[in-house]
Write an enzyme that holds these catalytic residues in place. Structure first.
Site, PDB file in Angstrom:
ATOM      1  N   GLY A  91       0.816  -1.208   0.000  1.00 16.11           N
ATOM      2  CA  GLY A  91       0.000   0.000   0.000  1.00 16.11           C
ATOM      3  C   GLY A  91       0.844   1.250   0.000  1.00 16.11           C
ATOM      4  O   GLY A  91       0.568   2.207   0.739  1.00 16.11           O
ATOM      5  N   ALA A  92       1.875   1.259  -0.848  1.00 12.64           N
ATOM      6  CA  ALA A  92       2.928   2.275  -0.738  1.00 12.64           C
ATOM      7  C   ALA A  92       2.939   3.300  -1.860  1.00 12.64           C
ATOM      8  O   ALA A  92       3.876   4.094  -1.960  1.00 12.64           O
ATOM      9  CB  ALA A  92       4.292   1.578  -0.681  1.00 12.64           C
ATOM     10  N   GLY A 140       1.767   5.028   3.082  1.00 11.69           N
ATOM     11  CA  GLY A 140       2.759   4.054   2.639  1.00 11.69           C
ATOM     12  C   GLY A 140       3.949   4.698   1.962  1.00 11.69           C
ATOM     13  O   GLY A 140       5.106   4.294   2.176  1.00 11.69           O
ATOM     14  N   ASP A 181      -2.228  -6.732  -6.811  1.00  7.97           N
ATOM     15  CA  ASP A 181      -3.481  -6.751  -6.065  1.00  7.97           C
ATOM     16  C   ASP A 181      -3.289  -7.718  -4.904  1.00  7.97           C
ATOM     17  O   ASP A 181      -3.264  -8.937  -5.097  1.00  7.97           O
ATOM     18  CB  ASP A 181      -4.622  -7.208  -6.976  1.00  7.97           C
ATOM     19  CG  ASP A 181      -5.956  -7.318  -6.244  1.00  7.97           C
ATOM     20  OD1 ASP A 181      -5.999  -7.041  -5.027  1.00  7.97           O
ATOM     21  OD2 ASP A 181      -6.945  -7.690  -6.895  1.00  7.97           O
ATOM     22  N   VAL A 182      -3.142  -7.193  -3.697  1.00 10.42           N
ATOM     23  CA  VAL A 182      -2.816  -8.046  -2.555  1.00 10.42           C
ATOM     24  C   VAL A 182      -3.960  -8.973  -2.181  1.00 10.42           C
ATOM     25  O   VAL A 182      -3.775  -9.904  -1.380  1.00 10.42           O
ATOM     26  CB  VAL A 182      -2.392  -7.216  -1.323  1.00 10.42           C
ATOM     27  CG1 VAL A 182      -1.097  -6.462  -1.601  1.00 10.42           C
ATOM     28  CG2 VAL A 182      -3.505  -6.268  -0.879  1.00 10.42           C
ATOM     29  N   ASN A 240       0.915  -2.401   5.155  1.00  8.42           N
ATOM     30  CA  ASN A 240       0.207  -1.135   5.283  1.00  8.42           C
ATOM     31  C   ASN A 240      -1.061  -1.050   4.440  1.00  8.42           C
ATOM     32  O   ASN A 240      -1.921  -0.205   4.716  1.00  8.42           O
ATOM     33  CB  ASN A 240       1.151   0.015   4.889  1.00  8.42           C
ATOM     34  CG  ASN A 240       0.433   1.342   4.780  1.00  8.42           C
ATOM     35  OD1 ASN A 240      -0.014   1.901   5.765  1.00  8.42           O
ATOM     36  ND2 ASN A 240       0.299   1.852   3.548  1.00  8.42           N
ATOM     37  N   TYR A 273     -14.801  -1.836   9.228  1.00  7.43           N
ATOM     38  CA  TYR A 273     -13.405  -1.398   9.332  1.00  7.43           C
ATOM     39  C   TYR A 273     -12.851  -1.675  10.723  1.00  7.43           C
ATOM     40  O   TYR A 273     -11.733  -2.179  10.882  1.00  7.43           O
ATOM     41  CB  TYR A 273     -13.320   0.102   9.010  1.00  7.43           C
ATOM     42  CG  TYR A 273     -11.921   0.655   9.036  1.00  7.43           C
ATOM     43  CD1 TYR A 273     -11.005   0.330   8.031  1.00  7.43           C
ATOM     44  CD2 TYR A 273     -11.505   1.508  10.060  1.00  7.43           C
ATOM     45  CE1 TYR A 273      -9.713   0.846   8.055  1.00  7.43           C
ATOM     46  CE2 TYR A 273     -10.220   2.028  10.077  1.00  7.43           C
ATOM     47  CZ  TYR A 273      -9.329   1.689   9.077  1.00  7.43           C
ATOM     48  OH  TYR A 273      -8.053   2.197   9.103  1.00  7.43           O
ATOM     49  N   LYS A 300      -9.641  -4.179  11.725  1.00  8.65           N
ATOM     50  CA  LYS A 300      -8.447  -3.678  12.407  1.00  8.65           C
ATOM     51  C   LYS A 300      -8.264  -4.326  13.783  1.00  8.65           C
ATOM     52  O   LYS A 300      -7.132  -4.475  14.251  1.00  8.65           O
ATOM     53  CB  LYS A 300      -8.510  -2.153  12.513  1.00  8.65           C
ATOM     54  CG  LYS A 300      -8.379  -1.456  11.157  1.00  8.65           C
ATOM     55  CD  LYS A 300      -7.104  -1.883  10.428  1.00  8.65           C
ATOM     56  CE  LYS A 300      -6.892  -1.144   9.130  1.00  8.65           C
ATOM     57  NZ  LYS A 300      -5.611  -1.530   8.459  1.00  8.65           N
TER      58      LYS A 300
END
Length: 260
Positions: A12-13, A18, A65-66, A92, A152, A156
């Site tokens: 996500g950088a 990121g 695409d993670v 991230n 969300y 988390k």
């Protein structure tokens, strides 16, 4: 862990937090960083800017695409080939999407778990590695209930619990890989996609935190934090550690009050 001459992967950088993480790591001596993100134009521009600032081949962008498991595995393998190993991993990638909860879980939970497992597999002492540090980016929402963001918040919370579980001596004594959690305040940091009807970003996002302060906190955490610790970065203040219970809370004592 000292950051100088270390090899790093940041997911996500492509921009925002990121990218700021990546810049701060290079500023503190990281030898090379692989930035992984689905946003290709932004990622390529980010790498060009970082290399102009810190020198050629200090940053490399890989499109991924993670949430695609096979693509993430292949990209991680390619990143390791570029780096020649791995010392620090920053998971991230994250998204706020209260309507498509499957996507939120895939990005915020499944990809973090997969990235952590891939990082540990590469760095673990009992398989010939030298150990290392993994920082999983959670959120203030991962430590409390957030009525406007139940999905969300749940994702988390999962990051916190998973990370703390993998930091237990059962794992760490064999791997020598620290797993640490960093929880930024609710800012414009996450990728904000879909919110329930009637809720706007101004209702949930704090305005008094800059990504630079969170990045400074990341540097401190990598250098100084204990394995399994959880840290908060909010309100432009230095990061601070929170202590979470390792046992079940005590049961409330029922008091029967008899009326006279």
């Amino acid at each position: 862990m000292q950051i100088k001459d270390k090899r790093v992967i940041v997911t996500g950088a492509a921009n925002d937090l990121g990218l700021t993480f990546s810049r701060e790591l290079l500023r503190n001596g990281a030898s090379i960083i692989v930035l992984i993100d689905i946003r290709q134009p932004s990622g390529e521009q980010a790498v060009e800017n970082l290399n102009n600032e810190f020198g050629r081949k200090r940053a490399v962008f890989l499109h991924c695409d993670v949430t695609n498991n096979s693509e993430f595995d292949a990209t991680f393998k390619e990143a390791l080939k570029i780096l020649g190993g791995l010392d620090i991993l920053i998971n991230n990638a994250g998204v706020i999407n209260e309507l498509d909860y499957s996507k939120a879980i895939d990005v915020n939970v499944t990809a973090v778990i997969r990235g952590t497992l891939l990082g540990i597999q590469q760095m673990r002492k009992d398989s010939g590695g030298k150990g290392g540090v993994i920082v999983n980016i959670s959120s203030i929402a991962g430590l409390r209930a957030v009525s406007q963001l139940p999905v969300y918040s749940a994702t988390k919370h999962a990051v916190v619990s998973f990370s703390r579980s993998f930091a237990q001596p059962y794992h760490y004594d064999r791997t020598n890989v620290k797993v640490i959690v960093l929880c930024p305040g609710l800012t414009s940091i996450p990728v904000l996609e879909d919110l329930p009807q009637g809720i706007s970003s101004t209702d949930i996002l704090q305005k008094n935190q800059k990504v630079d302060s969170v990045a400074h906190g990341l540097i401190y955490v990598i250098r100084c934090a204990q394995n399994g610790s959880v840290w908060i970065s909010e309100d432009e203040k230095p990061v601070y550690e929170v202590l979470l219970p390792d046992t079940l809370p005590q049961k409330k004592t029922e008091i029967n009050v008899k009326e006279n």
